[in-house]
Design a protein around this motif. Structure first.
Motif, mmCIF file in Angstrom:
data_model
loop_
_atom_site.group_PDB
_atom_site.id
_atom_site.type_symbol
_atom_site.label_atom_id
_atom_site.label_comp_id
_atom_site.label_asym_id
_atom_site.label_seq_id
_atom_site.Cartn_x
_atom_site.Cartn_y
_atom_site.Cartn_z
ATOM 1 N N UNK A 1 -9.430 13.053 1.757
ATOM 2 C CA UNK A 1 -9.668 12.221 0.576
ATOM 3 C C UNK A 1 -10.405 10.955 1.015
ATOM 4 N N UNK A 2 -11.584 10.739 0.470
ATOM 5 C CA UNK A 2 -12.339 9.524 0.760
ATOM 6 C C UNK A 2 -11.552 8.312 0.276
ATOM 7 N N UNK A 3 -11.433 7.312 1.153
ATOM 8 C CA UNK A 3 -10.709 6.069 0.859
ATOM 9 C C UNK A 3 -9.267 6.339 0.431
ATOM 10 N N UNK A 4 -8.653 7.338 1.071
ATOM 11 C CA UNK A 4 -7.264 7.651 0.739
ATOM 12 C C UNK A 4 -6.338 6.487 1.032
ATOM 13 N N UNK A 5 -6.698 5.645 2.029
ATOM 14 C CA UNK A 5 -5.836 4.515 2.355
ATOM 15 C C UNK A 5 -5.834 3.460 1.261
ATOM 16 N N UNK A 6 -6.783 3.565 0.313
ATOM 17 C CA UNK A 6 -6.813 2.645 -0.823
ATOM 18 C C UNK A 6 -6.306 3.306 -2.106
ATOM 19 N N UNK A 7 -6.327 4.646 -2.128
ATOM 20 C CA UNK A 7 -5.940 5.377 -3.333
ATOM 21 C C UNK A 7 -4.523 5.941 -3.263
ATOM 22 N N UNK A 8 -4.040 6.222 -2.077
ATOM 23 C CA UNK A 8 -2.784 6.944 -1.894
ATOM 24 C C UNK A 8 -1.819 6.066 -1.101
ATOM 25 N N UNK A 9 -0.696 5.730 -1.711
ATOM 26 C CA UNK A 9 0.248 4.800 -1.086
ATOM 27 C C UNK A 9 0.815 5.334 0.219
ATOM 28 N N UNK A 10 1.073 6.641 0.289
ATOM 29 C CA UNK A 10 1.657 7.181 1.517
ATOM 30 C C UNK A 10 0.674 7.114 2.681
ATOM 31 N N UNK A 11 -0.611 7.324 2.414
ATOM 32 C CA UNK A 11 -1.624 7.214 3.467
ATOM 33 C C UNK A 11 -1.751 5.758 3.910
ATOM 34 N N UNK A 12 -1.755 4.840 2.946
ATOM 35 C CA UNK A 12 -1.814 3.419 3.289
ATOM 36 C C UNK A 12 -0.600 3.016 4.113
ATOM 37 N N UNK A 13 0.565 3.542 3.747
ATOM 38 C CA UNK A 13 1.779 3.230 4.495
ATOM 39 C C UNK A 13 1.700 3.772 5.916
ATOM 40 N N UNK A 14 1.157 4.984 6.061
ATOM 41 C CA UNK A 14 0.991 5.567 7.392
ATOM 42 C C UNK A 14 0.061 4.709 8.242
ATOM 43 N N UNK A 15 -0.974 4.161 7.625
ATOM 44 C CA UNK A 15 -1.910 3.297 8.329
ATOM 45 C C UNK A 15 -1.221 2.033 8.822
ATOM 46 N N UNK A 16 -0.375 1.445 7.979
ATOM 47 C CA UNK A 16 0.337 0.229 8.371
ATOM 48 C C UNK A 16 1.266 0.505 9.551
ATOM 49 N N UNK A 17 2.047 1.578 9.462
ATOM 50 C CA UNK A 17 2.978 1.887 10.544
ATOM 51 C C UNK A 17 2.244 2.130 11.861
ATOM 52 N N UNK A 18 1.144 2.879 11.792
ATOM 53 C CA UNK A 18 0.387 3.169 13.001
ATOM 54 C C UNK A 18 -0.235 1.908 13.585
ATOM 55 N N UNK A 19 -0.798 1.066 12.718
ATOM 56 C CA UNK A 19 -1.466 -0.139 13.205
ATOM 57 C C UNK A 19 -0.473 -1.109 13.825
#
Length: 208
Positions: free
Chosen positions: A125-143
């Motif tokens: 999904x293009x820009x999933x980290x802005x559209x999908x909360x679970x992907x954004x959350x995964x990004x935060x945890x990883x970062x």
């Protein structure tokens, strides 16, 4: 799932995974704007995301592994490690972007079917980290986890200022490399360190 550290010069590449289901409540406020958050705000969000998620994990692949197998295979390895650390098996994985780096192409058989899938089905999904909360959350945890790893290594290698640049190609990091050269935690296969081009015909060895 989302990855961080793909373009860094030093340290691991890391993949976060956050599992939600139909019973999950609304995501913590601000998670979809995580790229706009300060480092302190991201750290403060971690316990909220962990309480919100059904399950979560972060997997890593080291700089040495990146040098050995290439960045794309290292991404897959980190993702597989994250999935293996989960207490549940997701029904579907959503990846940010338009490239499925998680599915092993060696397992793809005729007609694009998986002969023996090692991972759940994947949807990009293009820009999933802005559209999908679970992907954004995964990004935060990883970062947050990867940043912490680089900060922990700053005391051992203070000349590179990893506490500030987290291993990326910031001016101070590049200047330190010119003066001191790379250490064992740098990705020595990167073009910054070697003159050779990536292996022709092998996109998984392409360096980003």
């Amino acid at each position: 799932m989302d990855e961080v550290g793909r373009g860094a010069l030093a340290g691991p590449v890391s993949v976060g995974v956050v599992v939600i289901d139909e019973s999950s409540r609304t995501a913590p406020q601000g998670v979809r704007d995580s790229k706009l958050l300060t480092p302190a705000a991201r750290v403060a969000m971690v316990p909220k995301l962990r309480r919100w998620a059904v399950a979560y994990a972060v997997g890593h692949a080291s700089a040495a592994e990146i040098d050995q197998i290439g960045i794309m295979r290292a991404l897959r390895l980190a993702g597989e490690r994250a999935l293996a650390a989960l207490p549940v098996i997701p029904d579907l994985v959503i990846l940010d972007g338009n490239h499925d780096w998680l599915t092993d192409p060696a397992r793809v058989g005729l007609f694009g079917l998986l002969d023996a899938p090692a991972t759940p089905p994947v949807r990009t999904m293009i820009k999933a980290d802005m559209k999908c909360s679970s992907v954004a959350a995964a990004s935060v945890l990883a970062k947050v986890e990867r940043d912490g790893m680089l900060v922990d290594r700053h005391e051992r290698f203070p000349q590179y200022n990893w506490a500030g640049n987290k291993g990326y190609s910031a001016p101070d990091h590049l200047a330190a490399l010119d003066q001191h050269g790379p250490c064992e935690l740098h990705r020595r296969s990167w073009r910054r360190f070697v003159a050779e081009a990536p292996v022709a015909g092998d996109p998984e060895r392409m360096q980003v």
